[in-house]
Design a protein around this motif. Structure first.
Motif, short mmCIF file in Angstrom:
data_model
loop_
_atom_site.label_atom_id
_atom_site.label_comp_id
_atom_site.label_asym_id
_atom_site.label_seq_id
_atom_site.Cartn_x
_atom_site.Cartn_y
_atom_site.Cartn_z
N PRO A 1 0.14 0.02 4.87
CA PRO A 1 -0.60 -0.96 5.67
C PRO A 1 0.13 -2.30 5.75
O PRO A 1 0.73 -2.76 4.78
CB PRO A 1 -1.91 -1.10 4.92
CG PRO A 1 -2.04 0.12 4.11
CD PRO A 1 -0.66 0.56 3.78
N ILE B 1 -3.55 -9.27 -5.22
CA ILE B 1 -2.47 -9.56 -6.16
C ILE B 1 -2.14 -11.05 -6.16
O ILE B 1 -2.29 -11.72 -5.14
CB ILE B 1 -1.21 -8.74 -5.82
CG1 ILE B 1 -0.82 -8.97 -4.37
CG2 ILE B 1 -1.44 -7.29 -6.08
CD1 ILE B 1 0.52 -8.45 -4.04
N GLU C 1 -1.28 9.60 6.96
CA GLU C 1 -2.20 8.47 6.84
C GLU C 1 -1.58 7.24 7.47
O GLU C 1 -0.41 6.92 7.19
CB GLU C 1 -2.48 8.17 5.37
CG GLU C 1 -3.22 9.25 4.65
CD GLU C 1 -3.29 8.97 3.17
OE1 GLU C 1 -3.98 9.72 2.48
OE2 GLU C 1 -2.66 8.01 2.68
N ASN C 2 -2.34 6.56 8.30
CA ASN C 2 -1.88 5.30 8.89
C ASN C 2 -0.54 5.47 9.58
O ASN C 2 0.35 4.63 9.47
CB ASN C 2 -1.79 4.23 7.79
CG ASN C 2 -1.90 2.84 8.35
OD1 ASN C 2 -2.67 2.61 9.26
ND2 ASN C 2 -1.12 1.94 7.82
N GLY D 1 0.83 -1.19 0.00
CA GLY D 1 0.00 0.00 0.00
C GLY D 1 0.86 1.24 0.00
O GLY D 1 2.09 1.17 -0.02
N PHE D 2 0.19 2.37 0.00
CA PHE D 2 0.89 3.64 -0.11
C PHE D 2 0.26 4.60 0.88
O PHE D 2 -0.96 4.79 0.88
CB PHE D 2 0.76 4.16 -1.53
CG PHE D 2 1.32 5.53 -1.73
CD1 PHE D 2 2.69 5.73 -1.73
CD2 PHE D 2 0.49 6.61 -1.90
CE1 PHE D 2 3.20 7.00 -1.91
CE2 PHE D 2 1.00 7.87 -2.08
CZ PHE D 2 2.36 8.06 -2.09
N ALA D 3 1.06 5.15 1.75
CA ALA D 3 0.53 6.09 2.74
C ALA D 3 1.17 7.45 2.53
O ALA D 3 2.38 7.57 2.41
CB ALA D 3 0.82 5.59 4.15
N GLN D 4 0.29 8.45 2.46
CA GLN D 4 0.78 9.81 2.27
C GLN D 4 0.82 10.50 3.63
O GLN D 4 -0.11 10.32 4.44
CB GLN D 4 -0.19 10.58 1.39
CG GLN D 4 0.24 10.63 -0.06
CD GLN D 4 -0.76 11.44 -0.85
OE1 GLN D 4 -1.94 11.40 -0.58
NE2 GLN D 4 -0.25 12.16 -1.82
N ALA E 1 -6.55 -5.84 2.19
CA ALA E 1 -7.19 -6.43 1.01
C ALA E 1 -6.30 -6.35 -0.23
O ALA E 1 -6.43 -7.15 -1.15
CB ALA E 1 -8.51 -5.72 0.73
N GLU E 2 -5.38 -5.38 -0.23
CA GLU E 2 -4.49 -5.25 -1.40
C GLU E 2 -3.63 -6.50 -1.58
O GLU E 2 -3.37 -6.94 -2.69
CB GLU E 2 -3.58 -4.03 -1.23
CG GLU E 2 -4.28 -2.72 -1.26
CD GLU E 2 -5.02 -2.49 -2.55
OE1 GLU E 2 -4.41 -2.62 -3.62
OE2 GLU E 2 -6.23 -2.21 -2.50
#
Lengths: 377, 174
Positions: free
Chosen positions: A131, A142, A125-126, A119-122, A137-138
């Motif tokens: 995550p 895949i 975030e988080n 995932g990617f957190a900016q 879920a990501e």
């Protein structure tokens, strides 16, 4: 007396429901708070009558819909079983991963023993972290290759080994394979997600063969090239036959086999009408049939005549003219090495096209024919 | 253009006519500038004043980030080059499967329904809330697999994972 007993029971019953305590003994007749319920009590007494109880105890009146005799047990929600800790926490480092993850499946955070994030957190975030594997879920979306680890592949190979045979001797290099198996058959199988494994595109069959491997003579090769048209690639010497007319792969394969066989057999035949081949039908420049030969013969004849009739400086004329008879036959001229050289140069110029080498060759051949090259100009 | 003439006073009618024939209205155009056409709000959640709205990772990523920071919820071969067979059927089936899953596991799905197709197998995954007893969950899983494989005429596998709390899904608050 019976009525007062009942009233006390009712009061007690109400007291239980309302949550405040009312004390009333056998001899107390009424308590003020209960007055509002007088009509209810009256009705209840008429309906069900007094309850037989022992004198020492307080009496209980049960009113349907209001009080129930013994307090009903509240249905307790069944306690959920405690969820066991995730499996990866109990895993030993010596375990066999192939039995943990035997086949392809979605990522399971509780089974994968290593930490992984997707995932990617900016910014914040988080907490600025991508995550993790839990509830991600990501990671489930895949495709993963946890069922194709080196240990799995080893097991696959070991299981498949009994179906394998040794590579045939004598086919070590590509050249050897081409020599022994000159025909290449190309078919395609399409793997898509679908309830059916049939695919219309998989019917197409392609045959590829090098013409040099067919052992054709000049005539057969020329005839085959005329028959196949643009299916032949001169740069690679490959003949390609593609069949897609029939609905099945097998049928197309048979058709292509038939085509290749028929082509080879037909090319080797010489039909009577092939004798009617004219200059316009020639597949390439043939000097013997062309105007160039006639011109050369005329020129040589002319030079020879001029040599005999007029006084010409013999040092400047080409030497071969002196060796020729006064009226040379056609074969005599054509068999001259200089003429043969000229013939090759012209043929090459026409068949291969104009480039520096062919033009230079042509120039040299013409100079040798018309001039005495060794003499100074 | 028709104009409803229902004004009692002639002055109002004149005013209305004036508005209709106003050159400013007549010259209203559509903008064709590329920058103005950009719609970045579609498919995105609106921010609250007090940042009290929890979002999952899936919801936090805007649609134009699909394939960048989040991946697709449907994995199949329909979008491959020159793939024309069964593309529409796949899409319609996916919509049906999603509706079926949301209805069967009512109020339990915490993530989107992920549908992965491999050969003739359909794998449906998702994250679930532990709201019902495990045996009920197992029953629903088997029920879904059986019913969907009968309806879609191919094997279906449901790979569920449960999450302890709904809060575990929260990625950010907006």
């Amino acid at each position: 007396m019976a009525a007062s007993k009942a009233a006390c029971g009712v009061l007690r019953g109400f007291a239980g429901r309302r949550g405040f305590l009312l004390f009333c003994s056998k001899n107390n007749r009424y308590v003020t708070q209960a007055r509002t319920y007088a009509s209810v009590i009256q009705h209840a007494v008429e309906k069900i009558g007094p309850i037989e109880i022992e004198d020492d105890e307080f009496r209980v009146l049960v009113i349907p819909g209001h009080t129930l005799g013994p307090e009903r047990k509240r249905m307790e929600r069944r306690k959920q079983k405690e969820v066991p800790p995730p499996r990866y926490k109990n895993m030993s480092t010596e375990q066999d991963w192939t039995s943990v993850w035997p086949a392809a499946q979605s990522f399971k955070w509780s089974v994968v023993p290593f930490p992984v994030r997707q995932g990617f957190a900016q910014r914040q975030e988080n907490q600025g972290m991508p995550p993790g594997k839990y509830a991600n879920a990501e990671l489930m979306k895949i495709p993963n290759f946890l069922h194709l680890t080196p240990a799995h592949i080893k097991q696959h190979c070991a299981a498949m080994k009994k179906y394998c045979t040794a590579w045939p001797a004598g086919l070590e290099t590509d050249e050897q394979c081409e020599t022994h198996f000159p025909l290449v058959v190309i078919t395609r199988s399409y793997l898509v997600d679908s309830p059916s494994i049939r695919d219309a595109r998989s019917r197409i069959v392609t045959f590829q063969v090098k013409l040099s491997s067919l052992n054709l003579d000049y005539h057969a090769r020329d005839k085959l090239l005329r028959l196949v048209g643009d299916r032949y690639e001169p740069d690679t010497d490959l003949l390609t036959i593609t069949t897609d007319r029939c609905p099945l792969k097998r049928q197309n394969y048979d058709y292509a086999t038939y085509l290749l066989t028929a082509l080879c057999l037909e090319s080797r035949k010489t039909e009577p009408w092939e004798a009617e081949k004219t200059v316009a039908d020639m597949e390439k420049y043939v000097w013997d049939l062309m105007e160039s030969k006639k011109s050369l013969l005329q020129s040589v004849q002319h030079m020879k005549e001029r040599l005999q009739s007029a006084q010409v400086d013999t040092a400047k004329i080409p030497k071969y003219l002196n060796e020729l008879p006064s009226t040379p036959a056609e074969e005599e001229v054509v068999n001259l090495p200089l003429v043969a050289e000229y013939r090759d140069a012209v043929t090459r110029l026409h068949n291969e096209g104009e480039d520096l080498s062919t033009v230079c060759q042509y120039k040299e051949a013409v100079k040798k024919l018309l001039l005495n090259v060794s003499a100074p100009l | 253009m028709t104009l409803a003439v229902s004004f009692p006073k002639s002055g109002q009618l004149l005013a209305q006519l004036h508005v209709v024939s106003c050159p400013r209205l007549a010259t209203r155009c559509i903008s064709t500038t590329r920058v103005c056409e950009k719609n970045l709000r579609a498919g995105q959640h609106k921010i609250t004043n007090n940042r009290s709205k929890p979002l999952t990772y899936e919801q936090a990523q805007p649609p134009y980030k699909i394939g960048v920071t989040k991946s697709w919820n449907s994995w199949n071969t329909s979008s491959l080059y020159e793939e024309k067979e069964r593309t529409s059927e796949t899409t319609v089936e996916d919509v049906f499967i999603r509706k079926f899953m949301l209805g069967t596991f009512h109020n339990l799905m915490l993530s989107e329904v992920i549908i992965k197709r491999r050969q003739n197998l359909i794998v449906i995954c998702g994250l679930m809330y532990r709201g019902i007893a495990p045996r009920k969950m197992y029953f629903l899983q088997g029920y879904t697999e059986e019913l969907l494989s009968c309806l879609l005429k191919r094997p279906v596998r449901v790979e569920l994972q449960t999450v302890e709390s709904r809060k575990d899904m929260i990625f950010k608050w907006i």
